[in-house]
Design an enzyme around this catalytic site. Sequence first.
Site, mmCIF file in Angstrom:
data_model
loop_
_atom_site.group_PDB
_atom_site.id
_atom_site.type_symbol
_atom_site.label_atom_id
_atom_site.label_comp_id
_atom_site.label_asym_id
_atom_site.label_seq_id
_atom_site.Cartn_x
_atom_site.Cartn_y
_atom_site.Cartn_z
ATOM 1 N N PHE A 109 0.810 -1.226 0.000
ATOM 2 C CA PHE A 109 0.000 0.000 0.000
ATOM 3 C C PHE A 109 0.839 1.269 0.000
ATOM 4 C CE2 PHE A 109 0.749 -0.142 4.569
ATOM 5 C CZ PHE A 109 0.615 1.169 5.011
ATOM 6 N N LYS A 110 2.084 1.167 0.423
ATOM 7 C CA LYS A 110 2.940 2.356 0.455
ATOM 8 C C LYS A 110 3.149 2.949 -0.943
ATOM 9 C CE LYS A 110 3.525 1.450 4.822
ATOM 10 N NZ LYS A 110 4.716 1.235 5.593
#
Length: 493
Positions: A109-110
Amino acid sequence: MYFISTRGNNKKVIGSKAIIDGLCDDGGLYVPIYFPNLKDKLTDLINLSYKELCFEILKLFLDDFSKEELMDCINKAYDDKFDCKEIVPTVKIGNNYFLELYHGPTCAFKDIALTLMPLLLEKSIQKNNIKKDIVILTATSGDTGKAALEGFKNLDKIKIIVFFPEDGVSTIQKLQMKTQEGNNAFVVSINGNFDDAQSAVKNTFNDKNFNKLLKENRYILSSANSINIGRLLPQVVYYFYSYFELIRNKNINLGDKINFIVPTGNFGNILAAYYSKQMGLPVNKLICASNENNVLYDFFTTGKYDKNRKLHLTTSPSMDILISSNLERLLFEISNRNGKKVNELINSLNTKGFYEIDKNIKNNLSSFIGEYATEKDVKEGINKVFNKYNYLIDTHTSVAYTSYEKYLKNTNDNTTTVIVSTASPYKFAKDVLNSLDKNDNSLDEFHILNKLSKETNTQIPLSIKKLQTAKVLHNRNCEKNQIKKEIKNILKV
């Protein structure tokens, strides 16, 4: 729009300056001076593409960027680096909804923020006429490091140094970082845990003499962790996008409230969900899902935050954290933006290892519920979801899924709930395969990847598959109290 410190020094800066600074002068975190309210404008946003929605939200915060500057960054960030056109699809699995945030270049998700933030920083440097080089200093529990390295590689006037705990990340996460290309990228493992790395990095930011030395050598420190407001704001977008996708798919109607359950370590991802609620998104509950390092669960249950406990190394290593930095931003909001109170709480944490909020502040936590998952829960969750729905989740997503099952059992809350899925199962292939009772401990990491693919009839992400032949380029290691020395060696100062 201006940004101010959580610790109340009354200094106001514009968005581009906040992005460059990373941390405030007083050690606090930048927060927006107010939250724009989109409650009456949601109808106009429902059918926007991800890029269009990103622009509409970020222009409210980063209003010192022109439309052309902001759109240029957004278009370059969200291109074919992502393997699906939606960027962040929400999929229905049985009666559950999973927001898949792992379709970017590093499968976590980063990527959503760290494909965009480096471009925003590059523009900010130009806008503020910065002549010195920016040094991005980042501690990672696994995913931020690779995503930041990928996002910042080969950018002019920027160097990036990532510190990670030698024994606190998965094999794939470690390989992703140690094989990183880029003439401005540096990776260092430390003999310690993530909290050691994060504390050392924060101390470096706050060391005035060290920063003076760097400035004399034409360097300025900044951060790519979610302590940087430029990392946090892009994460707000996908909560709005997920809500609108549920409307477009006729799963909910406009105005219906939904829950988000977020697997949480450093508190940035769920804080972005809280920001979306502050901006008018119809959110009912934010369920904070912890692993066995359940310091946040205890905080939401009792009002006491206590890091004086053993750190457990779990199968969800990106959440093996006892000091959740972004919680400071929430403390600022629930104390009615009382910087003096935040200072007291953080000083207590730094000196005693704990703080406790009073009843009035605790009453402002009504949006949040804490839950946590044991290692046994995580394993059973992966197994159950795959065998029941033929859907493969990673260990962190299983923390969220099994925490949600506990929440349901305790509350019978039938509100539509989105489970935030933060990483590809292939980043944690060994533990996922173990959870399916298919692992052979004699296999190396790449045989495990192939076996997981064969057993589940799913595809290994190309970026992970390429690691098998990638050359290890980084072998630096240091003690946790030697980070400044390592930075000086890298920068040759």
